[in-house]
Scaffold this active site. Structure first.
Site, PDB file in Angstrom:
ATOM      1  N   ARG A  10       0.822  -1.239   0.127  1.00 28.84           N
ATOM      2  CA  ARG A  10      -0.150   0.097   0.062  1.00 28.84           C
ATOM      3  C   ARG A  10       0.927   1.067   0.001  1.00 28.84           C
ATOM      4  NH1 ARG A  10      -1.193   2.507   5.143  1.00 28.84           N
ATOM      5  NH2 ARG A  10       0.022   1.261   6.599  1.00 28.84           N
ATOM      6  N   ASN A  20       7.814   1.840   0.374  1.00 30.35           N
ATOM      7  CA  ASN A  20       7.693   0.543  -0.688  1.00 30.35           C
ATOM      8  C   ASN A  20       8.562   0.986  -1.870  1.00 30.35           C
ATOM      9  OD1 ASN A  20       6.630  -1.307   0.849  1.00 30.35           O
ATOM     10  ND2 ASN A  20       4.585  -0.591   0.437  1.00 30.35           N
ATOM     11  N   ARG A  69      -5.838  -2.229  -5.457  1.00 30.38           N
ATOM     12  CA  ARG A  69      -6.458  -2.563  -4.084  1.00 30.38           C
ATOM     13  C   ARG A  69      -7.569  -1.290  -3.692  1.00 30.38           C
ATOM     14  NH1 ARG A  69      -3.169  -3.376   1.287  1.00 30.38           N
ATOM     15  NH2 ARG A  69      -1.778  -3.955  -0.333  1.00 30.38           N
ATOM     16  N   SER A  80      -3.249  -7.746   5.947  1.00 31.79           N
ATOM     17  CA  SER A  80      -2.644  -8.416   4.687  1.00 31.79           C
ATOM     18  C   SER A  80      -3.846  -9.496   4.103  1.00 31.79           C
ATOM     19  CB  SER A  80      -1.304  -8.962   4.965  1.00 31.79           C
ATOM     20  OG  SER A  80      -0.556  -7.955   5.215  1.00 31.79           O
ATOM     21  N   GLN A 106       6.289 -10.514   1.886  1.00 32.95           N
ATOM     22  CA  GLN A 106       6.083  -9.151   2.570  1.00 32.95           C
ATOM     23  C   GLN A 106       7.178  -8.376   1.891  1.00 32.95           C
ATOM     24  OE1 GLN A 106       3.987  -9.208   6.917  1.00 32.95           O
ATOM     25  NE2 GLN A 106       6.057  -9.259   6.757  1.00 32.95           N
ATOM     26  N   ARG A 160      16.730 -22.321  35.346  1.00 37.73           N
ATOM     27  CA  ARG A 160      17.330 -21.649  34.186  1.00 37.73           C
ATOM     28  C   ARG A 160      17.974 -22.871  33.500  1.00 37.73           C
ATOM     29  NH1 ARG A 160      18.556 -16.517  32.164  1.00 37.73           N
ATOM     30  NH2 ARG A 160      17.882 -15.718  34.210  1.00 37.73           N
TER      31      ARG A 160
END
Length: 229
Positions: A10, A20, A69, A80, A106, A160
């Site tokens: 987007r 992007n 979109r 997404s 992605q 631990r």
């Protein structure tokens, strides 16, 4: 078997404006997911889902298909999954096309080896999975704090363990997801059914800040230098 890669991208980004299409090691960020998908010997199509004209233009220049979109599923709170469902519905309605597998990449996790996508697809098929996610191995001692109360999550702090004694642990790195379309439609989720873990040993950065961007650029440059040598 038909396989399509879908990369939701987007236009809006609060952390890094125009993220992007921002130049990363000399190429727009979106370039890397497109190029890696197109290099795959198993993925038949590479599709960008976007609400942004500049992103669409850049994507097409690198050989990707574009699905526009709608604005109502392109905001900060839109998942997404909404973009993925819209893309599959669009392909079904306009082409009567529904792939056997979807590879969801992605854009913000560009650090993949050239063969990662193909290896993930092969593993998916060999394990007869319904969905797959890429992960990075880790050995962190994790804690959470709820209402001021701290609690160890993945180990008992009173006993631990040594790291080598802990069960293998993995961090979802956001780079590669694969699923059968029915999984997305039935669960409204990229994951469901029999889930497979594809382990990526190389560093993987999910870019959400300028520091992430700088780290990714350093690692990409190093990766390209190693290939050249």
């Amino acid at each position: 078997m038909t396989i399509v890669s879908i990369v939701p991208c987007r236009g809006g980004s609060k952390g890094i404006p125009r993220k992007n299409v921002l130049s990363l090691a000399g190429k727009p960020l979106i370039f890397y997911s497109i190029e890696q998908s197109k290099q795959s010997s198993h993925a038949d199509r590479t599709i960008i889902s976007t609400d942004d004209q500049e992103i669409a233009t850049v994507a097409k220049s690198y050989g990707a298909e574009v699905i526009v979109r709608p604005a109502e599923i392109s905001g900060d709170t839109a998942s997404s999954e909404l973009a993925l469902i819209h893309a599959l519905d669009y392909l079904k309605d306009t082409e009567n096309y529904e792939p056997d597998l979807v590879v969801f990449l992605q854009c913000t996790s560009p650090l993949r080896k050239d063969d990662d996508i193909d290896k993930a697809i092969i593993q998916f098929q060999q394990e007869q999975a319904d969905s797959l996610l890429s992960v990075s191995p880790g050995h962190s001692f994790l804690w959470e704090q709820i209402d001021g109360v701290a609690r160890s999550i993945n180990y008992d702090y009173r006993n631990r363990p040594r790291r080598q004694e802990m069960n293998p642990q993995f961090r979802e790195n956001g780079s590669i997801y694969i699923f059968k379309p029915w999984v997305l439609r039935e669960y409204n989720n990229r994951l469901g059914g029999k889930i497979s873990l594809y382990v990526m040993a190389e560093p993987c950065v999910d870019i959400d800040s300028m520091l992430d961007f700088e780290i990714a650029e350093f690692l990409l440059t190093k990766q390209h230098t190693n290939h050249a040598n």
